[in-house]
Design a protein around this motif. Sequence first.
Motif, short mmCIF file in Angstrom:
data_model
loop_
_atom_site.label_atom_id
_atom_site.label_comp_id
_atom_site.label_asym_id
_atom_site.label_seq_id
_atom_site.Cartn_x
_atom_site.Cartn_y
_atom_site.Cartn_z
N HIS A 1 -2.64 21.21 40.51
CA HIS A 1 -1.88 20.65 41.24
C HIS A 1 -0.13 20.34 40.40
O HIS A 1 -0.64 20.36 39.58
CB HIS A 1 -1.63 19.41 41.73
N ILE A 2 0.66 21.69 40.19
CA ILE A 2 1.55 22.00 39.49
C ILE A 2 3.18 21.84 39.65
O ILE A 2 3.91 21.78 41.06
CB ILE A 2 1.46 23.13 38.66
N PHE A 3 3.49 20.35 38.48
CA PHE A 3 5.12 20.89 39.28
C PHE A 3 5.95 21.36 37.86
O PHE A 3 5.59 21.48 36.69
CB PHE A 3 5.27 18.88 38.95
N HIS A 4 6.90 21.60 38.42
CA HIS A 4 7.95 22.75 37.63
C HIS A 4 9.66 21.72 37.23
O HIS A 4 9.76 20.77 38.22
CB HIS A 4 8.01 24.33 37.57
N LEU A 5 9.85 21.60 36.35
CA LEU A 5 11.10 21.87 36.52
C LEU A 5 12.53 21.41 36.90
O LEU A 5 13.33 20.66 37.66
CB LEU A 5 11.86 21.76 34.29
N ASP A 6 12.09 22.89 38.01
CA ASP A 6 13.36 23.21 39.13
C ASP A 6 13.37 22.38 40.71
O ASP A 6 13.38 23.06 41.59
CB ASP A 6 13.16 24.42 38.60
N GLY A 7 11.84 21.53 40.14
CA GLY A 7 11.65 20.81 41.91
C GLY A 7 10.17 21.21 42.72
O GLY A 7 10.05 20.79 43.37
N THR A 8 9.79 22.69 41.58
CA THR A 8 9.14 23.39 42.61
C THR A 8 7.64 23.13 42.63
O THR A 8 6.95 21.69 41.05
CB THR A 8 9.11 25.15 41.85
N TYR A 9 6.79 22.56 43.39
CA TYR A 9 5.52 22.28 43.27
C TYR A 9 4.27 23.45 43.65
O TYR A 9 4.74 24.43 44.88
CB TYR A 9 5.39 20.98 44.77
N GLN A 10 3.49 23.80 43.27
CA GLN A 10 2.77 24.95 42.89
C GLN A 10 1.40 24.65 42.76
O GLN A 10 0.81 23.65 42.14
CB GLN A 10 3.01 25.64 41.93
N VAL A 11 0.19 24.98 43.95
CA VAL A 11 -1.20 24.51 44.00
C VAL A 11 -1.13 26.67 43.64
O VAL A 11 -1.08 27.07 43.97
CB VAL A 11 -1.83 24.81 45.06
N GLU A 12 -2.28 26.16 42.50
CA GLU A 12 -3.28 27.07 41.65
C GLU A 12 -4.39 26.66 41.55
O GLU A 12 -4.75 25.96 41.67
CB GLU A 12 -2.28 27.56 40.14
N MET A 13 -4.93 27.75 41.80
CA MET A 13 -7.23 28.08 41.56
C MET A 13 -7.02 28.58 41.43
O MET A 13 -6.40 30.01 41.22
CB MET A 13 -7.64 28.02 43.86
N LYS A 14 -8.26 29.03 40.79
CA LYS A 14 -8.63 29.92 39.92
C LYS A 14 -10.09 29.76 39.65
O LYS A 14 -10.40 29.33 39.97
CB LYS A 14 -8.51 29.35 38.81
N LEU A 15 -10.29 30.92 40.14
CA LEU A 15 -11.46 31.57 40.69
C LEU A 15 -12.38 32.51 39.49
O LEU A 15 -12.13 32.99 39.65
CB LEU A 15 -11.48 32.70 42.46
N THR A 16 -13.79 31.49 39.18
CA THR A 16 -14.70 32.09 37.93
C THR A 16 -16.00 31.66 38.57
O THR A 16 -16.49 30.85 39.17
CB THR A 16 -13.78 31.93 36.98
N PHE B 1 18.15 22.27 48.81
CA PHE B 1 17.91 20.71 48.79
C PHE B 1 18.42 19.57 48.03
O PHE B 1 19.11 18.57 48.11
CB PHE B 1 16.51 20.68 48.27
N PHE B 2 19.06 20.61 46.84
CA PHE B 2 19.73 19.55 45.67
C PHE B 2 20.73 20.62 45.68
O PHE B 2 21.13 21.85 46.03
CB PHE B 2 19.03 20.33 43.89
N LEU B 3 21.69 19.71 45.50
CA LEU B 3 23.50 20.31 44.86
C LEU B 3 23.54 21.49 44.62
O LEU B 3 24.00 22.41 44.73
CB LEU B 3 24.18 19.34 44.37
N LYS B 4 22.97 21.85 42.80
CA LYS B 4 22.67 22.65 42.07
C LYS B 4 21.85 22.62 41.16
O LYS B 4 20.56 21.97 41.52
CB LYS B 4 24.22 23.33 41.35
N ASN B 5 21.55 23.88 40.35
CA ASN B 5 19.91 24.06 39.51
C ASN B 5 19.63 22.10 39.41
O ASN B 5 20.41 22.29 38.43
CB ASN B 5 20.09 25.00 38.89
N PRO B 6 18.71 22.04 39.92
CA PRO B 6 18.68 20.19 39.59
C PRO B 6 17.89 19.91 37.96
O PRO B 6 17.64 19.31 36.94
CB PRO B 6 17.13 19.88 40.34
N ALA B 7 17.73 21.26 37.06
CA ALA B 7 17.61 21.77 35.62
C ALA B 7 18.04 21.52 34.78
O ALA B 7 18.47 21.28 34.04
CB ALA B 7 16.23 22.69 35.89
N ASP C 1 11.19 26.81 30.72
CA ASP C 1 10.42 26.01 31.55
C ASP C 1 8.73 24.58 30.66
O ASP C 1 8.66 25.73 30.28
CB ASP C 1 9.93 26.86 32.87
N ARG C 2 8.89 24.42 31.45
CA ARG C 2 7.22 23.50 31.35
C ARG C 2 6.67 22.99 32.91
O ARG C 2 7.47 23.20 33.67
CB ARG C 2 8.05 22.23 30.06
N LYS C 3 5.65 23.30 32.44
CA LYS C 3 4.66 22.61 33.90
C LYS C 3 4.31 20.93 33.76
O LYS C 3 3.17 21.05 32.46
CB LYS C 3 3.56 23.57 34.22
#
Length: 571
Positions: A297-312, A537-543, A277-279
């Motif tokens: 704001h992160i997009f993955h090859l399987d169609g996922t959208y992710q938001v990650e916050m890093k607190l430091t 959403f997709f017919l099958k694994n979109p990746a 995978d790559r983001k």
Amino acid sequence: MPTLTLEDLDFTEILTRNDPRVIEACREIGITDMSSIYVDAWSIGHEERWGFNTRLQQGLAYYRSSEHDNQYAHPLDFSVVVDTEKKEILSVDIRRVNGERTAVPLDEHNYLPEFISESYKPERIKPINVTQPEGVSFTMDGNELSWCGFSMHVGFNYREGIVLSDVRVDDPYEKRERTLFNRISMVEMVVPYGCPEPPHHRKHAFDVGEYGSGFMTNSLQLGCDCKGAIHYLDGVVAISSGEAAVIKNAICIHEEDNGLLYKHTDFRDGSVISARDRKLVISQIITAANYEYGFYHIFHLDGTYQVEMKLTGMLNTYPLHPSEEAAPYGTEVAKRVTAHNHQHIFSLRIDAEIDGPSNTVIQSDAVAADDEVGSPGNYYGNAFYCKKTPLRTSKEGAAQYCHETSRTWDIVNPNVLHPVANKPVSYKIVSRESAPLLAKPGSVVWKRAGFARKTLWVTPYRDYELFPAGDYVPQSQGTDGHPHNGTIVDWVERDEPIENTDIVCYLQFGITHFPRTEDFPIMPAEPVSIMLRASNFFLKNPALWVPPTTVNVDKLSTLAFSDLKISENSC
Ligand code: ABN
Ligand code: CU
């Protein structure tokens, strides 16, 4: 009140250093060099003494023993209230315990290598270089970004920082572009502190609405904040003089390897396939006085959208009097230095457009079948299913996370049926880190941060409804406040239909932070994230288009069961 600008915050430190009451307060605890006094200016959460018609700030005071000393190791026992318009200190609030001042903790706790001496061990760690010999897999056309089937516009403003709009995905099976989100951004956050004693009752920072995530954005540096082949975008903001200012390298766009995308080994003969995978990461980092927040704001090859916050960054600290203990409202992170309990609750606004403009949210709860064990419908008692509850009006759309049922929410397009699953196509909101607001109902924070009372709010789209704690957040009073400074709580009161229409979701997520000694003197970054995952959403694994890293169907793998030998060296 309007958002505080960095210029507003800047003068508080100078004013405080020069105020005769402050000079006397410092002299009383043995500090005479006023250039060693540093002041973090904050918006004021609540201040009954000057009401709501004066623009106010509070100043939290620290001492430094040298220019680059960590001031959070030396918090002072007083704070100031400042009139922002008149540039005047209204009050110097000294906290006396049993009539006594609290000595400034003087032990040094630094993190810069020059201070670390023998515990600094650079030789332990070898370099990791990220190389992309053929360049990156994304293209930019101005602010239009395309990557592995995703397309979007990347924007930036003083308040939300990064704004992604017109997010679409290319469907490899239907061979058409499908819409996902009209607009997506982090529209608010609140950091309420949990110590009841003044001055901590007035510390509940709304870092987006009070200061602007755009204004506080760092200029990023290659090889330091981000690694590899980076594309930077500048941010442009209007400063308090009305002029435009450019934040160089405000947004970082880059790709990261993300481990396994999928893998399968046929255990009979050891034939194997696996792909990596790559983001695609679109990020900014803000400095909110003591804290740093990374927005990814992160997009993955399987169609996922992710938001990650890093607190430091740095804990907000306070000195402990010898008669006091840090518990239960804080932790003594260094001798006589307390860091109080607090929460970080973020609000992500998702203007959804899942395969078209009309969407509905369906709540999904994993529940055991209703039929009793031994009954014909559930004879062996093992049955469970996904209980689906459509959220029909915005009052129903005000929902809370439920750990017991692994609750998720599907943003569905009821007008597009998946040809195989026979369900409406959807993107599923997965948010397992949902810190419930701990301030009591009726409290100042509960009123001001009404958005944080629920994990999810859903409203019909309305122009100008963007900011769930109101447009004007400094010194706001929340739902009891100004009629023209509406909050999500007011919008939801309209209880409008949210089925099969143009909807906006506000998703709250975050953590409750009980500070640890390991968070001192500088906090290791703590991630917290949410995902929107393609679900029927997709017919099958979109990746499947992704070239596998390993394809081995010729029985070369040593993993076949029949080939396994136990040797002395096996582990
Ligand atoms: N964390 C409160 C804050 C943020 C930005 C600027 C000042 C204070
Ligand atoms: Cu924290």
